[in-house]
Design an enzyme around this catalytic site. Sequence first.
Site, short mmCIF file in Angstrom:
data_model
loop_
_atom_site.label_atom_id
_atom_site.label_comp_id
_atom_site.label_asym_id
_atom_site.label_seq_id
_atom_site.Cartn_x
_atom_site.Cartn_y
_atom_site.Cartn_z
N ASP A 139 0.72 -1.27 0.14
CA ASP A 139 -0.03 -0.14 0.00
C ASP A 139 0.65 1.35 -0.03
OD1 ASP A 139 -2.18 -1.55 0.16
OD2 ASP A 139 -2.31 -1.67 1.97
N LYS B 51 2.00 1.96 -5.10
CA LYS B 51 2.40 1.45 -6.41
C LYS B 51 1.76 1.67 -7.55
CE LYS B 51 2.39 -2.78 -4.37
NZ LYS B 51 2.40 -2.33 -3.00
N GLY C 42 -4.36 -4.38 -3.94
CA GLY C 42 -5.34 -3.35 -3.74
C GLY C 42 -4.77 -2.09 -4.30
N HIS C 43 -4.86 -1.79 -5.71
CA HIS C 43 -4.10 -0.55 -6.20
C HIS C 43 -4.93 0.46 -6.67
CE1 HIS C 43 -0.35 -3.46 -7.27
NE2 HIS C 43 -0.96 -3.36 -5.97
N GLN D 92 2.06 -6.04 -3.05
CA GLN D 92 2.48 -6.25 -1.76
C GLN D 92 3.83 -5.25 -1.54
OE1 GLN D 92 1.56 -9.72 -3.05
NE2 GLN D 92 -0.31 -8.65 -2.85
P1 GDP Z 1 -0.69 0.14 -3.45
O1 GDP Z 1 -1.29 -0.83 -3.03
O2 GDP Z 1 0.93 0.29 -3.35
O3 GDP Z 1 -0.91 0.72 -5.05
O4 GDP Z 1 -1.26 1.52 -2.61
P2 GDP Z 1 -2.74 1.76 -2.29
O5 GDP Z 1 -3.51 2.05 -3.54
O6 GDP Z 1 -3.33 0.36 -1.80
O7 GDP Z 1 -2.88 2.52 -1.23
C1 GDP Z 1 -2.28 3.90 -1.55
C2 GDP Z 1 -3.26 5.08 -1.03
O8 GDP Z 1 -2.80 6.20 -1.10
C3 GDP Z 1 -4.29 5.19 -2.45
O9 GDP Z 1 -5.75 5.58 -1.71
C4 GDP Z 1 -3.69 6.25 -3.08
O10 GDP Z 1 -4.93 6.84 -3.81
C5 GDP Z 1 -3.31 7.28 -2.28
N1 GDP Z 1 -2.02 7.86 -2.52
C6 GDP Z 1 -1.12 7.49 -3.41
N2 GDP Z 1 0.09 8.42 -3.50
C7 GDP Z 1 -0.55 9.43 -2.60
C8 GDP Z 1 0.21 10.60 -2.14
O11 GDP Z 1 1.19 10.99 -2.57
N3 GDP Z 1 -0.60 11.33 -1.24
C9 GDP Z 1 -1.82 10.99 -0.82
N4 GDP Z 1 -2.39 11.93 0.21
N5 GDP Z 1 -2.03 9.93 -0.89
C10 GDP Z 1 -1.73 9.22 -1.94
P1 IMO Z 2 -0.74 -4.30 -2.36
O1 IMO Z 2 -0.25 -4.89 -3.56
C1 IMO Z 2 -0.79 -4.76 2.12
C2 IMO Z 2 -1.09 -8.66 3.65
C3 IMO Z 2 -2.25 -9.14 4.36
C4 IMO Z 2 -1.53 -9.98 5.31
C5 IMO Z 2 -0.55 -10.83 4.62
C6 IMO Z 2 -1.01 -12.16 4.08
O2 IMO Z 2 -2.17 -3.59 -2.09
O3 IMO Z 2 0.32 -3.55 -1.55
P2 IMO Z 2 -2.36 -12.94 1.97
O4 IMO Z 2 -3.93 -12.54 1.60
O5 IMO Z 2 -1.39 -12.31 0.96
O6 IMO Z 2 -2.12 -14.43 2.45
O7 IMO Z 2 -2.16 -12.03 3.35
O8 IMO Z 2 0.05 -9.80 3.65
N1 IMO Z 2 -1.06 -8.23 2.33
C7 IMO Z 2 -1.05 -6.96 2.03
N2 IMO Z 2 -1.10 -5.81 2.87
N3 IMO Z 2 -0.89 -4.67 0.53
C8 IMO Z 2 -1.17 -5.58 0.02
O9 IMO Z 2 -0.96 -5.50 -1.41
C9 IMO Z 2 -0.96 -6.92 0.63
N4 IMO Z 2 -1.44 -7.81 0.12
C10 IMO Z 2 -1.29 -8.87 1.16
O10 IMO Z 2 -2.83 -8.07 5.24
O11 IMO Z 2 -0.97 -9.47 6.29
MG MG Z 3 -2.87 -1.73 -1.58
#
Ligand code: GDP
Ligand code: IMO
Ligand code: MG
Length: 435
Positions: free
Chosen positions: A13, A16, A40-41, A223
Site C-alpha cells: 500500500d 504502487k 489493491g491498487h 505487496q
Molecule cells: P498500492 O497498493 O501500493 O498501490 O497502494 P494503495 O492504492 O493500496 O494505497 C495507497 C493510497 O494512497 C491510495 O488510496 C492512493 O490513492 C493514495 N495515494 C497515493 N499516493 C499518494 C500521495 O502522494 N498522497 C496522498 N495523500 N495519497 C496518495
Molecule cells: P498491495 O499490492 C498490504 C497482507 C495481508 C496479510 C498478509 C498475508 O495493495 O500493496 P495474503 O492474503 O496475501 O495471504 O495475506 O499480507 N497483504 C497486503 N498488505 N498490501 C497488499 O497488497 C497486501 N497483500 C497482502 O494483510 O497481512
Molecule cells: Mg494496496
Amino acid sequence: MANVTVIGAQWGDEGKGKIVDWLAARADVVVRFQGGHNAGHTLVVGDTTYKLSLLPSGIVTGTLSLIGNGVVLDPWALRDEIKRLEGQGVTITPDNFGVADNCPLILPLHRDLDVLRESAAGKGKIGTTGRGIGPAYEDKVGRRAIRVCDLAHLDELEPQLDRVCVHHDALRAGFGEPSVDRAELVAQLREIAPFVQQFAQPVWKRLRDLRRDGCKILFEGAQGVLLDVDHGTYPFVTSSNTVSGTVASGSGLGPASAGFVLGIAKAYTTRVGSGPFPTELNDPIGERLGERGREFGTVTARKRRCGWFDAVLVRQSCAISGVTGIALTKLDVLDGFETIRICTGYRLRGADGDTQMDYLPASATEQARLEPVYEEMDGWEATTAGARRWADLPAQAIKYIRRIEELIECPVASVSTSPEREDTILVRDPFAEQY
Ligand code: GDP
Ligand code: IMO
Ligand code: MG
C-alpha cells in the site's frame, strides 16, 4: 533496454498503483508478475478513482497489460474486476490484455481453506486477505494446481482433480467440512473457461517478441518487500516473493530484464494484518497519520496500522531488492506536523540487556522485541499537497527527503504529493536510463 520494475519497499500500500499508472503512458507493456487479488491498487485520474486488484494498472491508460505466470489467478475475481472497470469506461479486450497460460488458478476451495485456517488459528492468525492466496501457492508448489491452460482440457483433468481433491478433502475433514463437490467444481470451471481462454497466451513468448522489438516493459509488483515470503517479517508475510528478482521467474524473461528498480515507499509506515511493526504508533499521532492518509485497505477495508518512517526497514528492502531509486509517496500527509521522527536503528531487548541493531533480524521473536531509536526533525508549516515541482517544496520537506536518502542509502527518484496521477515530482526519469 529501458525497463522499469516497480516494487513496494515497505508492507504494501505504498502507492504502487498510482506510480505505475503515472509511468504507464511511457511504457509499451505493463506486467504483473506475482501475488493475486490480495493486492489493491488505487488510481485517481481527475474525478475518477479506479481500484485494481488483478489487472495491471496500465490498463487504465490503455497500455498493453499482461498477467505473468507468477500470479495466482482467481478467474471469477478477474471477470468481476473487468466488468467493474468496463463500467467505468475502461476498454479491456484480448488486444490490450493477456493472461499467462501457465498461471495457477485460485479455486473456491482455496478461499475456503484460507478462511477456515485463519478463523481456527487464534493468536497465530496471519490476518490474510482471505482470498485463497496462500493455499493456491501451496498447491502450485505441491504440483496440484489447475492452471489456465487446463481450462482447454477439462475432460482430461481427472488425474489432476484426484490430486487436488485427495489433498483438500483430508484438510476439510479436519475442519469438519464436507468434501469438495467435484462435479460442481468442474461445472464452475466449465462456465468460466471461455472467459479466461480469450485472454490466455504464452506470456513469456509475447514478452520475448516485445523485447526484441525494443519495447519498454513496466513490471508492477504487488505487496512489498517486508511481505516477501523469504525476506519479509515471516510468518506474517504473503505467500509469494515480492522482491524485484521475481520479475524474471514470474514473467518468463531473464534476470537482466528488471531494468530500473523503482522502490515505492511512503513518507511514513503502514501495515495491514498481524505481525511486528517497530515504529507503530498506538496514539493520537498514529490516528492522525491514518486519518490524513486515509489509511483503510482497498481490498478488505481494514484500518491500516500507522507509524513513523522506518529507515532501517527501507534500507534493508533497497538492498534486498537492488533498488535503483525510491518514489517517496504521501509526503503531503506529513504537512502540518510540528515534529517528525525517523527510525534510524533499533534496541533489541534481551535478558542480558539491550543490543543495538542496524537491521531487522530474521527471527519473529526478536522482531517483536525491537524498540525503535528515533531522530527528530522539525516539520513544515507550508503545504506540499499537490506540488509538482521540486522548487514548490518547503525547505524543511526537502531536508526530510535528503535525510531519508542518506539513511536508506538510496536516491529519491520521484516524490508523490497527492493521490492524483499528475501530482508527482520527477527527479530522475527511470525510463531514460539504459541497462
Ligand atoms: P498500492 O497498493 O501500493 O498501490 O497502494 P494503495 O492504492 O493500496 O494505497 C495507497 C493510497 O494512497 C491510495 O488510496 C492512493 O490513492 C493514495 N495515494 C497515493 N499516493 C499518494 C500521495 O502522494 N498522497 C496522498 N495523500 N495519497 C496518495
Ligand atoms: P498491495 O499490492 C498490504 C497482507 C495481508 C496479510 C498478509 C498475508 O495493495 O500493496 P495474503 O492474503 O496475501 O495471504 O495475506 O499480507 N497483504 C497486503 N498488505 N498490501 C497488499 O497488497 C497486501 N497483500 C497482502 O494483510 O497481512
Ligand atoms: Mg494496496
